[in-house]
Design an enzyme around this catalytic site. Structure first.
Site, PDB file in Angstrom:
ATOM      1  CG  ASP A  29      -1.871   0.722   0.840  1.00 45.28           C
ATOM      2  OD1 ASP A  29      -1.883   1.790  -0.085  1.00 45.28           O
ATOM      3  OD2 ASP A  29      -3.102   0.979   1.936  1.00 45.28           O
TER       4      ASP A  29
HETATM    5  C1  BGC Z   1      -4.888   3.402   0.126  1.00 48.98           C
HETATM    6  C2  BGC Z   1      -5.200   2.250  -1.127  1.00 48.98           C
HETATM    7  C3  BGC Z   1      -5.071   2.949  -2.639  1.00 48.98           C
HETATM    8  C4  BGC Z   1      -3.637   3.466  -2.437  1.00 48.98           C
HETATM    9  C5  BGC Z   1      -3.325   4.107  -3.980  1.00 48.98           C
HETATM   10  C6  BGC Z   1      -3.810   4.131  -0.275  1.00 48.98           C
HETATM   11  O1  BGC Z   1      -3.638   5.307   0.719  1.00 48.98           O
HETATM   12  O2  BGC Z   1      -5.030   2.549   1.374  1.00 48.98           O
HETATM   13  O3  BGC Z   1      -6.362   1.567  -0.795  1.00 48.98           O
HETATM   14  O4  BGC Z   1      -4.983   1.846  -3.266  1.00 48.98           O
HETATM   15  O5  BGC Z   1      -3.612   4.629  -1.519  1.00 48.98           O
HETATM   16  O6  BGC Z   1      -4.287   5.374  -4.065  1.00 48.98           O
END
Ligand code: BGC
Length: 739
Positions: free
Chosen positions: A266
């Protein structure tokens, strides 16, 4: 020496080599060759630098391919409700493209509420087509974290509290996405059940709850859905960040489940080079990076899996075995997506997708209460409808964090209803309260001016006055996508409706007996006025076609058939995590002391009546259930057993019902839930029609996870198969024995 140079030159040149005048493709480019051969061939042509470059981001949403070999970059996109608009290379703000307005699909909570696996396939395929058209090869979704508390700000992106329901819905979603040559990236693995302290909180959970509640949807995604990628979560487990967690990624995901896909961190979830190297992570994204300040630009070379990794290899402190393994996973995904020449071309922003979203919304909207059949609105007997509430006009596709979208269009509930009733009925609108007047996310603006000069009292007075003269009052309220509501990065502060809506609803209930509350949210809310309001609809975040779908349900063009994918507690303390004082934890630690007793499992165990139960949802028709029968009284552990029940539509309108099968272990050596969902089927019935629904299960539906044996165990003894219209509306049961 000369020979070596010559061989090298041929290799470098040699993407296609002519042997005896016949063009011969390099193995990695030859899609008639088995995947593993192609992967090994490409790997053998790559330098260490090229390999390391593949293992970390090069921009906000992309990671490098191998330009020299024609191996394309990875382009990821959020997910999970529509395709995120383009951002700048190294900034979160909009790139300002004019061709990236997508169809916004209903939030995954709504999909789960449809309890319809066919809808999950339609959803996955539609969003997969949109991703494919936009040349993305990894869709950052779906999210399958379990609904542990109604305060989790991201519950709207997930599929509820039950591991079985979530598992069954995630598999077709993944298949739908991936049939477009786009990888699903199932998130967030694992135990990411709150936003408070999401980067720092260490989850303490016993193995049984881990395996029975929090992992099944991920396991189904890997083994049945064959997902090509998975996203590690921000939080810690066993004191180690989940993006490089040895136990979750190596022991469970890779070893136990045999996952061959790509583990993606993530965004900003990596914090340790050695752990990232050795514990099963493949690609690092979004780090605000090591030693650099949060948000520093062009820091990609400093990523934990960039220069620091290369340096360790150069110094001989780590070998390249793990690197090769990472690159194998990445290459495999590339061959299945960008380098798959047989994939479809996709489509984007189409009417077909909008209608797919509308159908999912129609199937997911839940009729929670309908006293005296207040709904559907009989337009022939109605002169004036009062629509009240900010959510009747507020755009919901912008906001909420990474799932925020730039939708091609979004029909508000007010506009949907106006369009549906046309000139037949007068519609009057009053805002009633001010919630969130803002309307932008990372540069996408709704363009709505929701500023308001009037006082709360004035707004209330106006609402009451329009309610007086109306035949119906439709109050569209609930939560929204701003911070501390249904939104990423923070949790809700309370179960109550915000912005003094309770008072407003209370007042309206005194004025008009035909009051309908439409709750726009991805979470349960408290309803202290529930006995004063005859009709309640759970309206979710419905995307592009929101208002049209809601209008169809309100006037009865669509007979509601959604069922809740999570319990609505009366009060926060009725939820296990809160009852035990373990949400959101303290000192960077949260203990899941309720163990397996999450959601309805807790309500059942403690005998706490929910406001609305898991699996609950009404229809404009009524269904009559027959008595469930079993095809045998006793079964061996290798047997299957089939339960059969008749269901009849005994009303005068076509409708669909979700028939639910729960299994109850009557006596067991370990505490078990009173019952657990182990089957469901949505059946559509014409008036007077009867259908037979059968569920066949094997002993895995009877089993629990024995942490000592580290194995699933089905203990011989007596069980009940229970048929319900919800987890509390039990229709009949039949006993059987496992020998
Ligand atoms: C989120 C993810 C997301 C990623 C990219 C993160 O802050 O937890 O779910 O896919 O950002 O935007």
């Amino acid at each position: 020496m000369f020979g070596n140079i010559k061989a090298g030159a041929i290799l470098l040149l040699g993407i296609s080599i002519s042997v005896f005048g016949q063009a011969q493709k390099a193995v990695y480019l030859d899609d008639t060759k088995p995947l593993t051969e192609r992967v090994e061939d490409a790997l053998s042509r790559m330098t260490v630098q090229e390999k390391v470059a593949m293992c970390h981001a090069q921009s906000k949403f992309s990671s490098a391919g191998v330009p020299r070999l024609g191996i394309p970059d990875f382009w990821t996109t959020d997910g999970p409700h529509g395709i995120r608009p383009e951002v700048l290379w190294d900034e979160w703000s909009q790139a300002g493209w004019t061709n990236d307005s997508c169809i916004a699909f209903p939030a995954l909570t709504c999909l789960a509420a449809s309890w319809n696996k066919d809808m999950a396939l339609v959803y996955g395929n539609s969003i997969g087509e949109e991703a494919r058209y936009r040349n993305k090869n990894v869709l950052l979704g779906p999210g399958v974290n379990i609904y542990r508390s109604p305060l989790n700000g991201r519950n709207f992106e997930y599929m509820g509290e039950d591991p079985y329901l979530t598992s069954k819905m995630v598999v077709p979603y993944i298949k739908g996405v991936q049939q477009n040559g786009v990888a699903a990236c199932v998130k967030h693995f694992a135990l990411n059940n709150q936003e408070t302290d999401r980067n720092g909180v260490n989850v303490i959970v016993d193995d049984r709850a881990l395996y029975e509640i929090y992992l099944p949807a991920f396991k189904a995604a890997v083994q049945e859905g064959q997902t090509w990628s998975i996203m590690g979560s921000y939080n810690l487990y066993k004191g180690q960040h989940c993006c490089h967690n040895e136990y979750l990624l190596k022991d469970i995901l890779r070893r136990e489940w045999g996952f061959e896909g790509v583990v993606i961190a993530d965004w900003g979830g990596v914090s340790n080079t050695r752990e990232a190297i050795f514990n099963g992570l493949d690609i690092e994204f979004g780090t605000w990076t090591d030693g650099l300040k949060k948000g520093t630009s062009n820091a990609y070379d400093n990523y934990y899996l960039a220069k620091p990794y290369l340096d360790l290899i150069k110094k001989g402190e780590v070998g390249t075995k793990e690197l090769d393994e990472k690159v194998r996973h990445i290459l495999r995904l590339t061959f299945l997506t960008t380098m798959n020449r047989n994939k479809p071309f996709g489509s984007f922003g189409t009417q077909e997708h909008a209608l797919a979203g509308r159908e999912i919304a129609e199937e997911g909207i839940v009729l929670l209460k309908n006293k005296n059949n207040v709904l559907p609105i009989d337009l022939t007997k109605t002169k004036r409808i009062a629509v009240i509430g900010e959510n009747a006009i507020k755009m919901m596709t912008v906001g909420g964090g990474s799932s925020s979208l730039k939708a091609k269009y979004e029909i508000s509930p007010l506009d949907g209803l106006k369009k549906r009733v046309g000139s037949q009925v007068e519609i009057v609108y009053a805002r009633g309260y001010v919630g969130d007047a803002s309307g932008s996310y990372n540069g996408v603006v709704t363009g709505q001016d929701l500023s308001e000069k009037r006082s709360a009292d004035e707004l209330l007075a106006e609402a009451c006055s329009v309610a007086k003269t109306a035949d119906y009052v439709i109050f569209v309220g609930g939560l929204n996508k701003s911070e501390n509501q249904d939104s990423e990065s923070a949790d809700r502060r309370s179960l109550n409706l915000p912005y003094n809506q309770d008072k407003l609803i209370d007042e309206l209930s005194k004025i008009n007996k035909n009051l309908v509350f439409v709750n726009i949210s991805g979470n349960a809310v408290a309803m202290p006025w529930v006995n004063k309001v005859p009709a309640i609809i759970q309206g979710w975040f419905l995307g592009t076609e929101a208002g049209n779908a809601l209008a169809e349900v309100l006037v009865g063009d669509v007979n509601p058939s959604g069922k809740l994918p999570f319990s609505f507690p009366v009060k926060l303390e009725d939820n296990a995590a809160h009852a035990l004082g373990e949400f959101p934890g303290s000192n960077h630690q949260v203990k899941y002391n309720e163990g397996i007793f999450v959601g309805y499992r807790w309500h059942d165990k403690q005998n706490i009546k929910p406001l609305f139960s898991f699996g609950h949802g009404l229809s404009y028709t009524t269904f009559e259930y027959g008595k469930v029968t079993a095809d045998k009284k006793e079964m061996a552990s290798s047997d299957k057993i089939t339960f059969t029940v008749n269901i009849k539509n005994n009303g005068n309108r076509k409708g669909s019902e979700v028939v639910q099968l729960y299994i109850s272990d009557l006596k067991s050596s370990l505490p078990r839930p009173v019952k657990e969902l182990k089957g469901f089927e949505k059946v559509s019935l014409n008036p007077g029609e009867t259908k037979t629904v059968s569920f066949t299960v094997d002993s895995s539906a009877l089993s629990f996870f024995d942490a000592h044996k580290h194995a699933w165990v089905a203990e011989p003894g007596d069980f009940d198969a229970i048929i319900g219209a919800s987890s509390t509306d039990i229709k009949s049961k039949v006993g059987f024995k496992l020998n």
